[in-house]
Design an enzyme around this catalytic site. Sequence first.
Site, PDB file in Angstrom:
ATOM      1  N   PHE A  81      43.821  27.522  52.956  1.00 40.52           N
ATOM      2  CA  PHE A  81      43.796  28.994  52.936  1.00 40.52           C
ATOM      3  C   PHE A  81      45.052  29.593  53.564  1.00 40.52           C
ATOM      4  O   PHE A  81      45.352  30.754  53.351  1.00 40.52           O
ATOM      5  CB  PHE A  81      42.596  29.514  53.755  1.00 40.52           C
ATOM      6  CG  PHE A  81      41.274  29.332  53.109  1.00 40.52           C
ATOM      7  CD1 PHE A  81      40.405  28.335  53.525  1.00 40.52           C
ATOM      8  CD2 PHE A  81      40.879  30.163  52.070  1.00 40.52           C
ATOM      9  CE1 PHE A  81      39.163  28.177  52.942  1.00 40.52           C
ATOM     10  CE2 PHE A  81      39.634  30.003  51.479  1.00 40.52           C
ATOM     11  CZ  PHE A  81      38.781  29.008  51.916  1.00 40.52           C
ATOM     12  N   SER A 125      44.112  33.347  43.205  1.00 41.44           N
ATOM     13  CA  SER A 125      43.624  34.725  43.138  1.00 41.44           C
ATOM     14  C   SER A 125      43.673  35.236  41.707  1.00 41.44           C
ATOM     15  O   SER A 125      44.535  34.838  40.923  1.00 41.44           O
ATOM     16  CB  SER A 125      44.519  35.624  44.014  1.00 41.44           C
ATOM     17  OG  SER A 125      44.296  36.989  43.729  1.00 41.44           O
ATOM     18  N   TYR A 149      53.274  38.586  45.904  1.00 39.51           N
ATOM     19  CA  TYR A 149      52.055  37.835  46.257  1.00 39.51           C
ATOM     20  C   TYR A 149      51.531  37.095  45.022  1.00 39.51           C
ATOM     21  O   TYR A 149      51.281  35.894  45.064  1.00 39.51           O
ATOM     22  CB  TYR A 149      50.981  38.774  46.819  1.00 39.51           C
ATOM     23  CG  TYR A 149      49.630  38.122  46.931  1.00 39.51           C
ATOM     24  CD1 TYR A 149      48.602  38.448  46.060  1.00 39.51           C
ATOM     25  CD2 TYR A 149      49.395  37.152  47.892  1.00 39.51           C
ATOM     26  CE1 TYR A 149      47.367  37.829  46.141  1.00 39.51           C
ATOM     27  CE2 TYR A 149      48.159  36.531  47.990  1.00 39.51           C
ATOM     28  CZ  TYR A 149      47.152  36.876  47.100  1.00 39.51           C
ATOM     29  OH  TYR A 149      45.926  36.259  47.192  1.00 39.51           O
ATOM     30  N   LYS A 153      51.174  32.894  44.084  1.00 44.71           N
ATOM     31  CA  LYS A 153      49.955  32.199  43.655  1.00 44.71           C
ATOM     32  C   LYS A 153      50.193  31.504  42.308  1.00 44.71           C
ATOM     33  O   LYS A 153      49.723  30.392  42.078  1.00 44.71           O
ATOM     34  CB  LYS A 153      48.799  33.189  43.559  1.00 44.71           C
ATOM     35  CG  LYS A 153      48.308  33.681  44.931  1.00 44.71           C
ATOM     36  CD  LYS A 153      47.905  32.522  45.829  1.00 44.71           C
ATOM     37  CE  LYS A 153      47.432  32.971  47.198  1.00 44.71           C
ATOM     38  NZ  LYS A 153      47.079  31.843  48.080  1.00 44.71           N
ATOM     39  N   ASN A 179      37.254  39.715  43.846  1.00 43.08           N
ATOM     40  CA  ASN A 179      37.351  40.604  45.009  1.00 43.08           C
ATOM     41  C   ASN A 179      36.362  40.216  46.102  1.00 43.08           C
ATOM     42  O   ASN A 179      35.212  40.643  46.061  1.00 43.08           O
ATOM     43  CB  ASN A 179      37.137  42.059  44.557  1.00 43.08           C
ATOM     44  CG  ASN A 179      38.318  42.566  43.754  1.00 43.08           C
ATOM     45  OD1 ASN A 179      38.608  42.055  42.652  1.00 43.08           O
ATOM     46  ND2 ASN A 179      39.034  43.542  44.288  1.00 43.08           N
ATOM     47  N   ASN A 199      42.015  46.597  51.333  1.00 41.88           N
ATOM     48  CA  ASN A 199      41.035  46.601  50.240  1.00 41.88           C
ATOM     49  C   ASN A 199      39.960  47.669  50.426  1.00 41.88           C
ATOM     50  O   ASN A 199      39.791  48.231  51.504  1.00 41.88           O
ATOM     51  CB  ASN A 199      40.384  45.212  50.147  1.00 41.88           C
ATOM     52  CG  ASN A 199      41.422  44.136  49.809  1.00 41.88           C
ATOM     53  OD1 ASN A 199      41.601  43.176  50.520  1.00 41.88           O
ATOM     54  ND2 ASN A 199      42.112  44.330  48.688  1.00 41.88           N
ATOM     55  N   VAL A 217      39.489  58.121  46.912  1.00 37.35           N
ATOM     56  CA  VAL A 217      39.150  57.381  45.686  1.00 37.35           C
ATOM     57  C   VAL A 217      40.352  57.471  44.752  1.00 37.35           C
ATOM     58  O   VAL A 217      40.712  58.556  44.290  1.00 37.35           O
ATOM     59  CB  VAL A 217      37.891  57.978  45.014  1.00 37.35           C
ATOM     60  CG1 VAL A 217      37.596  57.266  43.693  1.00 37.35           C
ATOM     61  CG2 VAL A 217      36.695  57.885  45.965  1.00 37.35           C
ATOM     62  N   ARG A 292      46.325  54.783  42.039  1.00 40.47           N
ATOM     63  CA  ARG A 292      47.257  53.951  42.803  1.00 40.47           C
ATOM     64  C   ARG A 292      48.107  53.158  41.812  1.00 40.47           C
ATOM     65  O   ARG A 292      47.569  52.556  40.870  1.00 40.47           O
ATOM     66  CB  ARG A 292      46.475  53.006  43.713  1.00 40.47           C
ATOM     67  CG  ARG A 292      47.298  52.090  44.567  1.00 40.47           C
ATOM     68  CD  ARG A 292      46.445  51.286  45.527  1.00 40.47           C
ATOM     69  NE  ARG A 292      45.550  50.373  44.794  1.00 40.47           N
ATOM     70  CZ  ARG A 292      44.733  49.521  45.417  1.00 40.47           C
ATOM     71  NH1 ARG A 292      44.665  49.481  46.723  1.00 40.47           N
ATOM     72  NH2 ARG A 292      43.966  48.710  44.692  1.00 40.47           N
ATOM     73  N   ASP A 295      47.229  49.742  39.611  1.00 46.30           N
ATOM     74  CA  ASP A 295      45.795  49.515  39.412  1.00 46.30           C
ATOM     75  C   ASP A 295      45.459  49.431  37.932  1.00 46.30           C
ATOM     76  O   ASP A 295      46.089  50.112  37.109  1.00 46.30           O
ATOM     77  CB  ASP A 295      44.977  50.657  40.032  1.00 46.30           C
ATOM     78  CG  ASP A 295      44.641  50.385  41.493  1.00 46.30           C
ATOM     79  OD1 ASP A 295      44.900  49.253  41.956  1.00 46.30           O
ATOM     80  OD2 ASP A 295      44.140  51.297  42.146  1.00 46.30           O
TER      81      ASP A 295
HETATM   82  C1  WQD Z   1      39.547  47.850  44.517  1.00 46.39           C
HETATM   83  C2  WQD Z   1      39.273  49.184  43.834  1.00 46.39           C
HETATM   84  C3  WQD Z   1      41.146  50.684  43.876  1.00 46.39           C
HETATM   85  C4  WQD Z   1      41.058  51.339  48.229  1.00 46.39           C
HETATM   86  C5  WQD Z   1      43.306  43.354  45.673  1.00 46.39           C
HETATM   87  C6  WQD Z   1      44.499  42.481  45.477  1.00 46.39           C
HETATM   88  C7  WQD Z   1      44.089  41.138  44.973  1.00 46.39           C
HETATM   89  C8  WQD Z   1      42.999  40.539  45.819  1.00 46.39           C
HETATM   90  C9  WQD Z   1      41.841  41.497  45.995  1.00 46.39           C
HETATM   91  C10 WQD Z   1      43.981  38.824  47.230  1.00 46.39           C
HETATM   92  C11 WQD Z   1      40.448  49.674  42.992  1.00 46.39           C
HETATM   93  C12 WQD Z   1      39.976  51.267  44.668  1.00 46.39           C
HETATM   94  C13 WQD Z   1      40.780  50.882  46.951  1.00 46.39           C
HETATM   95  C14 WQD Z   1      40.875  52.708  48.523  1.00 46.39           C
HETATM   96  C15 WQD Z   1      40.132  53.105  46.276  1.00 46.39           C
HETATM   97  N1  WQD Z   1      43.501  40.121  47.063  1.00 46.39           N
HETATM   98  N2  WQD Z   1      40.329  51.759  46.004  1.00 46.39           N
HETATM   99  N3  WQD Z   1      40.415  53.549  47.549  1.00 46.39           N
HETATM  100  O1  WQD Z   1      43.387  46.050  44.040  1.00 46.39           O
HETATM  101  O2  WQD Z   1      41.347  45.044  42.909  1.00 46.39           O
HETATM  102  O3  WQD Z   1      42.714  43.636  44.430  1.00 46.39           O
HETATM  103  O4  WQD Z   1      42.387  42.717  46.508  1.00 46.39           O
HETATM  104  O5  WQD Z   1      43.878  37.880  46.494  1.00 46.39           O
HETATM  105  O6  WQD Z   1      45.219  40.315  45.025  1.00 46.39           O
HETATM  106  O7  WQD Z   1      45.306  43.075  44.475  1.00 46.39           O
HETATM  107  O8  WQD Z   1      41.298  45.465  45.361  1.00 46.39           O
HETATM  108  O9  WQD Z   1      40.080  46.548  47.162  1.00 46.39           O
HETATM  109  O10 WQD Z   1      42.529  47.179  46.815  1.00 46.39           O
HETATM  110  O11 WQD Z   1      40.807  47.947  45.177  1.00 46.39           O
HETATM  111  O12 WQD Z   1      39.715  53.884  45.402  1.00 46.39           O
HETATM  112  O13 WQD Z   1      41.127  53.203  49.672  1.00 46.39           O
HETATM  113  O14 WQD Z   1      39.079  50.190  44.843  1.00 46.39           O
HETATM  114  O15 WQD Z   1      41.810  51.695  43.118  1.00 46.39           O
HETATM  115  O16 WQD Z   1      39.920  50.319  41.854  1.00 46.39           O
HETATM  116  P1  WQD Z   1      42.226  45.136  44.096  1.00 46.39           P
HETATM  117  P2  WQD Z   1      41.217  46.792  46.229  1.00 46.39           P
END
Ligand code: WQD
Length: 339
Positions: A81, A125, A149, A153, A179, A199, A217, A292, A295
């Site tokens: 890890f 990932s 990142y 991977k 996730n 996240n 959001v 964002r 996304d």
């Molecule tokens: C999830 C959803 C955001 C925060 C990331 C990494 C990926 C992996 C998992 C390592 C999206 C929305 C988020 C916030 C929001 N990590 N959001 N407000 O981007 O799918 O993946 O984490 O391996 O590599 O890219 O996860 O949790 O950032 O976002 O609305 O304050 O929540 O737009 O739709 P993501 P996330």
Amino acid sequence: MASILLTGGAGYIGSHTYVALCEAGHQVTILDDFSNADRSVPQRLQQITGAPVRCLEGSVLDTKFLAGVFAGQRFDAVVHFAARKAVGESVEKPLDYIETNCQGLITLLRAMEQAGVFRLVFSSSATVYGIPDETPTPETAPRRAMNPYGFTKIAGEGILEQLGQNDPRWAFGTLRYFNPAGAHSSALIGEDPSDIPNNLMPFIARVATGDLPELAVFGDDYDTPDGTGVRDYIHVEDLAHGHVLSLQALLRENESHLVNLGTGRGYSVLEMLAAYSRACGRDLPYRIAPRRAGDVPVYCAIPDKARALLGFQARRDLDDMCRSSWNWISGPHAAGKSG
Ligand code: WQD
């Protein structure tokens, strides 16, 4: 019972995998440099497992330290890890990510080879899919590096593929997480609550504790049922179990495998917010913010291959993830960092 070296074992997913490996009867040694893990994690792992925790402090980049680790103890396999994992930070510090994630893997593999240890479970990932052409996404989807990142991977997967295809001594379990979310049922370990979260769930958790005023959001105009982003959240304890199954398959069959670890079920941002509100007992404030960059509307796994090859099936749902996260973040142990 096997003897396992667990690199990054004091971190979020690593600490949960430590518990699952011990519960499966394996003898586990943690290797961690504590750059992204709280030093109190090993003692909390001892509380959960009821047995002393063997933990070696050091870096996978340190060739001499690794030689000492493998000289000091026989290992049957490594679960790896120890890596940097924040997409945003990887854009700011690409060389740090390439050094830790790529060079660290190579240094570890070299130490394993010199010690005659040829089984490794690799933490990959879903980020390797970039912006996928199809969702839900199968393992056959092309890999696209969208950030440093994700590149590390993809590079790590490529290193293991080249090694495994050209040197039959090696066998690898490559696991592509979607996730990860939630915390251990004991509420003694969980996700890092202290830094600015990367996240969604840690952000929501900080709104629930009152540390943040509201959740932003990121967009409500996506082509999804409620307009907000949909992701395949998987409970960290299910994820940990997937690692145990991968390891045991490697020890049994001496063949490599590469699988998605997800549920196949997507939940939106607003669904997660509602589930967390149920978990913490109050409606959580939010505002709609701009999308964002980077996304995608939906990111979900096709989980069939992990079920077919490893017998893996995620069992916990979104409410389990939110309840366990709330119990952790509102409990006495979340004051520290990851783990
Ligand atoms: C999830 C959803 C955001 C925060 C990331 C990494 C990926 C992996 C998992 C390592 C999206 C929305 C988020 C916030 C929001 N990590 N959001 N407000 O981007 O799918 O993946 O984490 O391996 O590599 O890219 O996860 O949790 O950032 O976002 O609305 O304050 O929540 O737009 O739709 P993501 P996330």
